[in-house]
Scaffold this motif. Structure first.
Motif, PDB file in Angstrom:
ATOM      1  N   GLY A   1       0.837  -1.203   0.000  1.00 36.49           N
ATOM      2  CA  GLY A   1       0.000   0.000   0.000  1.00 36.49           C
ATOM      3  C   GLY A   1       0.862   1.239   0.000  1.00 36.49           C
ATOM      4  O   GLY A   1       2.046   1.200  -0.308  1.00 36.49           O
ATOM      5  N   ARG A   2       0.217   2.356   0.325  1.00 44.46           N
ATOM      6  CA  ARG A   2       0.961   3.604   0.327  1.00 44.46           C
ATOM      7  C   ARG A   2       1.936   3.607   1.499  1.00 44.46           C
ATOM      8  O   ARG A   2       1.745   2.891   2.482  1.00 44.46           O
ATOM      9  CB  ARG A   2       0.013   4.796   0.401  1.00 44.46           C
ATOM     10  CG  ARG A   2      -0.726   4.946   1.670  1.00 44.46           C
ATOM     11  CD  ARG A   2      -2.081   5.598   1.440  1.00 44.46           C
ATOM     12  NE  ARG A   2      -2.981   5.148   2.471  1.00 44.46           N
ATOM     13  CZ  ARG A   2      -3.035   5.660   3.703  1.00 44.46           C
ATOM     14  NH1 ARG A   2      -2.254   6.663   4.036  1.00 44.46           N
ATOM     15  NH2 ARG A   2      -3.858   5.175   4.592  1.00 44.46           N
ATOM     16  N   HIS A   3       2.910   4.442   1.423  1.00 49.06           N
ATOM     17  CA  HIS A   3       4.011   4.391   2.365  1.00 49.06           C
ATOM     18  C   HIS A   3       4.516   5.810   2.606  1.00 49.06           C
ATOM     19  O   HIS A   3       4.965   6.481   1.694  1.00 49.06           O
ATOM     20  CB  HIS A   3       5.119   3.498   1.768  1.00 49.06           C
ATOM     21  CG  HIS A   3       6.359   3.467   2.612  1.00 49.06           C
ATOM     22  ND1 HIS A   3       7.614   3.668   2.087  1.00 49.06           N
ATOM     23  CD2 HIS A   3       6.523   3.277   3.939  1.00 49.06           C
ATOM     24  CE1 HIS A   3       8.502   3.587   3.070  1.00 49.06           C
ATOM     25  NE2 HIS A   3       7.877   3.342   4.200  1.00 49.06           N
ATOM     26  N   ASP A   4       4.378   6.230   3.833  1.00 46.86           N
ATOM     27  CA  ASP A   4       4.896   7.535   4.239  1.00 46.86           C
ATOM     28  C   ASP A   4       6.184   7.315   5.002  1.00 46.86           C
ATOM     29  O   ASP A   4       6.134   7.029   6.202  1.00 46.86           O
ATOM     30  CB  ASP A   4       3.891   8.218   5.192  1.00 46.86           C
ATOM     31  CG  ASP A   4       2.771   8.920   4.456  1.00 46.86           C
ATOM     32  OD1 ASP A   4       3.061   9.881   3.725  1.00 46.86           O
ATOM     33  OD2 ASP A   4       1.605   8.502   4.622  1.00 46.86           O
ATOM     34  N   PRO A   5       7.320   7.452   4.398  1.00 47.12           N
ATOM     35  CA  PRO A   5       8.556   7.197   5.157  1.00 47.12           C
ATOM     36  C   PRO A   5       8.702   8.157   6.331  1.00 47.12           C
ATOM     37  O   PRO A   5       9.256   7.792   7.365  1.00 47.12           O
ATOM     38  CB  PRO A   5       9.665   7.400   4.124  1.00 47.12           C
ATOM     39  CG  PRO A   5       9.054   8.166   3.002  1.00 47.12           C
ATOM     40  CD  PRO A   5       7.605   7.807   2.985  1.00 47.12           C
ATOM     41  N   CYS A   6       8.156   9.342   6.171  1.00 48.33           N
ATOM     42  CA  CYS A   6       8.214  10.299   7.294  1.00 48.33           C
ATOM     43  C   CYS A   6       6.984  11.191   7.249  1.00 48.33           C
ATOM     44  O   CYS A   6       6.830  12.028   6.363  1.00 48.33           O
ATOM     45  CB  CYS A   6       9.482  11.148   7.211  1.00 48.33           C
ATOM     46  SG  CYS A   6       9.672  12.215   8.658  1.00 48.33           S
ATOM     47  N   VAL A   7       6.120  11.008   8.228  1.00 53.88           N
ATOM     48  CA  VAL A   7       4.859  11.720   8.247  1.00 53.88           C
ATOM     49  C   VAL A   7       5.012  13.131   8.824  1.00 53.88           C
ATOM     50  O   VAL A   7       4.089  13.945   8.776  1.00 53.88           O
ATOM     51  CB  VAL A   7       3.814  10.898   9.034  1.00 53.88           C
ATOM     52  CG1 VAL A   7       3.993  11.126  10.515  1.00 53.88           C
ATOM     53  CG2 VAL A   7       2.413  11.204   8.578  1.00 53.88           C
ATOM     54  N   VAL A   8       6.174  13.416   9.370  1.00 50.98           N
ATOM     55  CA  VAL A   8       6.345  14.645  10.138  1.00 50.98           C
ATOM     56  C   VAL A   8       6.098  15.908   9.294  1.00 50.98           C
ATOM     57  O   VAL A   8       5.361  16.800   9.735  1.00 50.98           O
ATOM     58  CB  VAL A   8       7.716  14.663  10.858  1.00 50.98           C
ATOM     59  CG1 VAL A   8       7.808  15.847  11.803  1.00 50.98           C
ATOM     60  CG2 VAL A   8       7.926  13.357  11.628  1.00 50.98           C
ATOM     61  N   PRO A   9       6.656  16.017   8.086  1.00 51.56           N
ATOM     62  CA  PRO A   9       6.372  17.241   7.315  1.00 51.56           C
ATOM     63  C   PRO A   9       4.872  17.472   7.088  1.00 51.56           C
ATOM     64  O   PRO A   9       4.380  18.601   7.185  1.00 51.56           O
ATOM     65  CB  PRO A   9       7.103  16.995   5.986  1.00 51.56           C
ATOM     66  CG  PRO A   9       8.215  16.046   6.329  1.00 51.56           C
ATOM     67  CD  PRO A   9       7.648  15.150   7.388  1.00 51.56           C
ATOM     68  N   ARG A  10       4.159  16.386   6.803  1.00 53.33           N
ATOM     69  CA  ARG A  10       2.714  16.523   6.592  1.00 53.33           C
ATOM     70  C   ARG A  10       1.990  16.913   7.874  1.00 53.33           C
ATOM     71  O   ARG A  10       0.855  17.418   7.825  1.00 53.33           O
ATOM     72  CB  ARG A  10       2.120  15.194   6.117  1.00 53.33           C
ATOM     73  CG  ARG A  10       2.263  14.953   4.642  1.00 53.33           C
ATOM     74  CD  ARG A  10       1.580  13.660   4.285  1.00 53.33           C
ATOM     75  NE  ARG A  10       0.153  13.692   4.560  1.00 53.33           N
ATOM     76  CZ  ARG A  10      -0.591  12.625   4.788  1.00 53.33           C
ATOM     77  NH1 ARG A  10      -0.049  11.420   4.797  1.00 53.33           N
ATOM     78  NH2 ARG A  10      -1.879  12.738   5.019  1.00 53.33           N
ATOM     79  N   ALA A  11       2.598  16.615   9.015  1.00 55.51           N
ATOM     80  CA  ALA A  11       1.931  16.931  10.287  1.00 55.51           C
ATOM     81  C   ALA A  11       2.055  18.405  10.657  1.00 55.51           C
ATOM     82  O   ALA A  11       1.372  18.874  11.565  1.00 55.51           O
ATOM     83  CB  ALA A  11       2.497  16.053  11.404  1.00 55.51           C
ATOM     84  N   VAL A  12       2.897  19.135   9.949  1.00 55.83           N
ATOM     85  CA  VAL A  12       3.093  20.558  10.282  1.00 55.83           C
ATOM     86  C   VAL A  12       1.770  21.338  10.260  1.00 55.83           C
ATOM     87  O   VAL A  12       1.435  22.020  11.242  1.00 55.83           O
ATOM     88  CB  VAL A  12       4.159  21.195   9.355  1.00 55.83           C
ATOM     89  CG1 VAL A  12       4.118  22.719   9.415  1.00 55.83           C
ATOM     90  CG2 VAL A  12       5.553  20.688   9.727  1.00 55.83           C
ATOM     91  N   PRO A  13       0.992  21.244   9.183  1.00 58.46           N
ATOM     92  CA  PRO A  13      -0.282  21.990   9.215  1.00 58.46           C
ATOM     93  C   PRO A  13      -1.266  21.481  10.265  1.00 58.46           C
ATOM     94  O   PRO A  13      -2.125  22.236  10.728  1.00 58.46           O
ATOM     95  CB  PRO A  13      -0.847  21.814   7.806  1.00 58.46           C
ATOM     96  CG  PRO A  13      -0.122  20.653   7.227  1.00 58.46           C
ATOM     97  CD  PRO A  13       1.229  20.609   7.874  1.00 58.46           C
ATOM     98  N   ILE A  14      -1.127  20.224  10.652  1.00 59.17           N
ATOM     99  CA  ILE A  14      -2.033  19.673  11.676  1.00 59.17           C
ATOM    100  C   ILE A  14      -1.680  20.262  13.041  1.00 59.17           C
ATOM    101  O   ILE A  14      -2.557  20.647  13.817  1.00 59.17           O
ATOM    102  CB  ILE A  14      -1.959  18.130  11.708  1.00 59.17           C
ATOM    103  CG1 ILE A  14      -2.216  17.567  10.304  1.00 59.17           C
ATOM    104  CG2 ILE A  14      -2.941  17.555  12.710  1.00 59.17           C
ATOM    105  CD1 ILE A  14      -1.834  16.114  10.140  1.00 59.17           C
ATOM    106  N   VAL A  15      -0.392  20.342  13.328  1.00 55.86           N
ATOM    107  CA  VAL A  15       0.045  20.984  14.572  1.00 55.86           C
ATOM    108  C   VAL A  15      -0.440  22.428  14.613  1.00 55.86           C
ATOM    109  O   VAL A  15      -0.984  22.900  15.615  1.00 55.86           O
ATOM    110  CB  VAL A  15       1.588  20.906  14.694  1.00 55.86           C
ATOM    111  CG1 VAL A  15       2.112  21.889  15.745  1.00 55.86           C
ATOM    112  CG2 VAL A  15       2.019  19.490  15.036  1.00 55.86           C
ATOM    113  N   GLU A  16      -0.278  23.118  13.502  1.00 59.90           N
ATOM    114  CA  GLU A  16      -0.745  24.521  13.460  1.00 59.90           C
ATOM    115  C   GLU A  16      -2.255  24.600  13.658  1.00 59.90           C
ATOM    116  O   GLU A  16      -2.761  25.491  14.354  1.00 59.90           O
ATOM    117  CB  GLU A  16      -0.375  25.163  12.120  1.00 59.90           C
ATOM    118  CG  GLU A  16       1.110  25.456  11.966  1.00 59.90           C
ATOM    119  CD  GLU A  16       1.410  26.167  10.645  1.00 59.90           C
ATOM    120  OE1 GLU A  16       0.444  26.489   9.898  1.00 59.90           O
ATOM    121  OE2 GLU A  16       2.582  26.396  10.354  1.00 59.90           O
TER     122      GLU A  16
END
Lengths: 350, 350, 350, 350
Positions: free
Chosen positions: C320-335
């Motif tokens: 399936g899909r694979h996010d090697p590092c989810v952290v960059p995508r989490a930036v807008p979620i933290v904001e």
């Protein structure tokens, strides 16, 4: 702010204006593993819908519920149940005549005063259309407490009322007539009266009685969240409601203690039930029954004085759809809110 | 569980049984900087106290409030206001006669069923003594909204009622008589009737009318937290209350829309006020008024059948203190709960 | 139950599974009269979306928000804002391989244990896709507090970290690179490292730092609802988060008071800011800054042992899909979560 | 406003300033029928009390809890448990030196800015003395979940830390020494270090590790009320806390997924436990463990610059009681808050 959530463990949050894209809601806290009866839910929606008979408004609303989450292979999963009810006809009506005016006894004026802005199309959020989402929540709540029976019916329209205790009524007759009155002779009188009111372009109030049977002992959370207090709040949150009484109600205020006290049977049931199934805010296992008063709907097909946003009083001819008596349509809404309260306290009491 | 908190931004949480060490509560969310009038608070307590006149119970309660926090140099600090009301006589009464029995229309039975245990001394948590803490909270709430006037009074006792609109009454007369009825001729009838009831060892119900004046426009949070819905819940949470109606109330259910609609004046006020100061769940600046129904108190000085915890029905002579009519004493409680609701919505609307 | 609502006066309730019809939510309590910037909202959605660069998953998600209520002629009306985000590809994937198995460090097992049922398609409710609704809520919250600036960025990936105080960074560079790291040299190292991790079919954790500037003094509600306590809860509610620290954080635990105390300037600002803009749970007007730790995502493109619902351990190839590092995508979620908290306390403090 | 209540079904509301008449609280929602161990409750209070050893403050606090309601014949009744803790020495200290000044990194300044008024005696509501009420609530909560074991201990002071996994520690040694560190060699180093700090009139931070064992599977309410999110909020609400991490925590942010994933055993337990007993916000039955960072206390026995309410910076000699390291005393507070969270979710999950 943020007054659009109802419930403690079983929480219904709703959104939607009468003429926006859609209404809808989120039911959070529904237990997992319930096989939902979707036909039942849609049938409940049908009961609330306008245009069901000659005595009520002719507006067609599809009111088809679309479930978006919280259900998998027909069963609840314990995650929030999101749903929407599209507004199919939202652009068809002309509301320019109410854009700059505040109709008497509508919420137009207070919404504009409170928020500084209002969606003037058809009442916006203050429209009774909002209750469609409540019926969805209630239809699921009924399935959470499937052993508890909730029956509401129209007990009066104007001065016409059922002159019998609810125990003498056949609840299976409620849906047999347009006014949802199980006493058929009274129903006929009510129906004829509403037709007269309709011809006058006027509206008429009425009351709904609701009976909840097979309730377990122990529901209710004193001292502030007494079962009847929450039922009262639930009912008073429905559009056009002006009063709530349970058990002996306002009549009880005229009685002596020696007349009013409900003597016990050895099994803990009571001989009479003026308490209305609730003592000290906690269900005692007897039938819960209460009565809800609805004022007449404010929209008339008559000339009325309205206030403009320029501070002028002008005369305006009422138009659009017309519900001479909203009370029959409110029956499923009363049941829905009762189901939400009882299911919530049922889950709290587990 | 956890039904002992009332309010959203202004939260009153209460504790206490009638015969424990003390009652008390915490009022959280009170704005900072209010110079409290402690004499006023104590006077409000005095109004609630039993034993104030010949028509009511003779039990002496001191009901002295002790504030423990949240106040510094006479002013509120914005931190929670903790307070206690010691129960001075908690060990003097003999409650052995009710230890193993459930009195009709009391909460004894449901408390024991729900919790499996109850403090049987004098009703425990279900005692009306619990409302003392509400009066403290309400007395502070009144000082938060000092420009809003809240007046409650006894509008009926049994079949005797005030036959005038509230506008024709002089609220300054409310405290002039033992029944707290501002219509003095009616007050006298009520008082005499209660004396008869008292001699019979019986009790009688009644209603309280509450009028809230000088309310800003915009209080109320639709759709579930409509102002009148929360007022209704507040009133229904008071012991012995069986019904709530506001504005036209149950009478409104008999009316036509053309009679019921409140026409506007150019300034946004209305010519009539059948709406009761609230439209669409939001205050419109007109007087808010509502009526609350109290059943007769269940404690009689008569022989009554009671249920034992062995499932037997036995006869028992009622004894102890006796309130033939609790309604006059409930006047400050109605006001207190109204003040808590209005102050809360006032803070929400800021 | 019912854990899908966040906030006090500004309440976001969300629903939706990764492979249901749609995700969505209701934002209740948004003040009226805000002219919403819909392009901004959609841009925020775009930031969260997978498939934005070579280093992250290639799944296409449209993530188009449809607003259904609470907005009229481009402005908020004070009524609840309902919205949905359709799941366009919900039927395309094959999830049969995880139907009967519980993947290590996923929520599969606990959901099935807690609810007795789970929507096994793509993680169901526990999928990070759920956060799309948070971003919508946050994008509106940012517009409520438009003068307050919230900037989050990736401060470390694995062992690679920015070796500078945030004051030395140029926040305008955050969106200039795929890892959302404003220090470009560090960004390049992170990006290269993530590519290596991706080739290994592995994943890597990281941290996000968030800085909130121009905060008014006085936000926060002691003693339990301290501003940082609610920020911490907000961050910890995001998928994969394992830790939260603000101001001096865990480093502060190694310091002496004489080093840690922030001396005042005459205007009430402080010379240092180890407090992180919050003292005693209340904002002091200095920058609020905090750091959030994300574990590596559990889905690997490697063989792993999984548990079957028959209690067997079997080997399974991740796909399936694979996010090697989810952290960059989490930036807008933290904001988004920060914005929801700050806006809520901002409204509470009015 | 109104931030002094913690919990959902089990609600603790607290009140009290350090130098008012009394502190106290109300624990609402405690199940009925629990035979309370009052000696245990008092012993927990004793653990929190200052002046217990040579390394800490010498102020004498009696901290005697008086229960006022909710308990009958030694058992909980299901009604709210009201309690007070009198402040015996509230008038003895001289606080005139801080009346007009704001001490660095104290809450003096923000309280005055937020509320416009503050009880300046000893920190008022922002004093750590407030946590006494939490310990009472926690001590009862522990008895609700008596099969779940909660052990907190000091894991670091300044740069000195326990260099072992918690599994290698003997929790029965925690109370054997003044610093509450179960590793005795490390404890001795910490103790000596704190004595040095004390001589300097300085303070030092530290961390507490908490381990919760024998937790049932299924506690936690995604998506916002994840178990660790509420634990995090609970810890961050304690005075002086700057950070929270659970399971792998901030270290997990440096790891690869292939290292971090916890493989299952056939019985659903996991071989490793980097998840920290919680997956997807729900307990999985493994040990829950987390770490809490405490900054050094702001009160120094040194000269420091303070801000006056006239906007001047002056030098002031710190005096009064002095906690060189508050971390050991915070151990029972961490446990109390953990117990309140776990008990609440335990009741929610029933």
């Amino acid at each position: 702010m943020a007054g659009n959530t109802f419930g403690k463990l079983l929480k219904l949050t709703t959104f939607g204006e009468s003429h926006g894209e859609a209404l809808g809601g989120i039911l959070d806290g529904c237990p997992a593993g319930i096989t939902l009866d979707f036909e039942f839910i849609q049938a409940e929606m049908q009961r609330r819908k306008p245009g069901q008979s000659s005595i009520v408004t002719q507006r067609k609303e599809e009111d088809e519920v679309q479930f978006l989450s919280g259900i998998f292979e027909g069963k609840t999963t314990g995650t929030p149940i999101g749903f929407i009810i599209p507004n199919n006809n939202q652009k068809s009506d002309d509301y320019s005549h109410i854009k700059d005016t505040y109709r008497p006894s509508h919420a137009d004026y207070v919404y504009e005063q409170k928020y500084g802005i209002r969606d003037y199309r058809g009442g916006g959020r203050s429209s009774a259309r909002e209750t469609a989402s409540r019926v969805v929540g209630g239809a699921i709540a009924k399935q959470i407490i499937s052993e508890i029976k909730i029956n509401a019916f129209v007990s009066s329209v104007g001065e016409i009322f059922i002159d019998k205790p609810y125990q003498d009524l056949d609840f299976s007759k409620i849906e047999s007539n347009a006014v949802r009155c199980p006493d058929l002779a009274t129903a006929e009188k009510m129906e004829n009266y509403i037709k007269v009111i309709k011809k006058q372009g006027d509206t008429i109030g009425g009351t709904i009685t609701c009976v909840i049977q097979n309730v377990p002992i122990g529901l209710g959370e004193p001292v502030f969240d007494k079962l009847h207090a929450e039922l009262g709040k639930a009912m008073l949150s429905i559009n056009a409601v002006k009063g709530f009484e349970f058990g002996s109600g306002f009549c009880g205020a005229k009685m002596k203690g020696s007349e009013h006290n409900d003597s016990y049977n050895p099994d803990g049931t009571t001989k009479s039930n003026l308490s209305g199934g609730i003592q000290g805010g906690i269900s005692n296992g007897m039938d819960i029954y209460f009565r809800v008063a609805f004022k007449p709907v404010a929209t008339l097909i008559q000339k009325q004085e309205v206030l403009t946003n320029q501070g002028e009083i002008i005369e305006q001819q009422g138009k659009g759809r017309h519900d001479p008596c909203v009370v029959p349509r409110a029956v499923p809404i009363v049941e829905a809110m009762a189901a939400l309260v009882i299911a919530d306290y049922f889950l709290l009491n587990k």
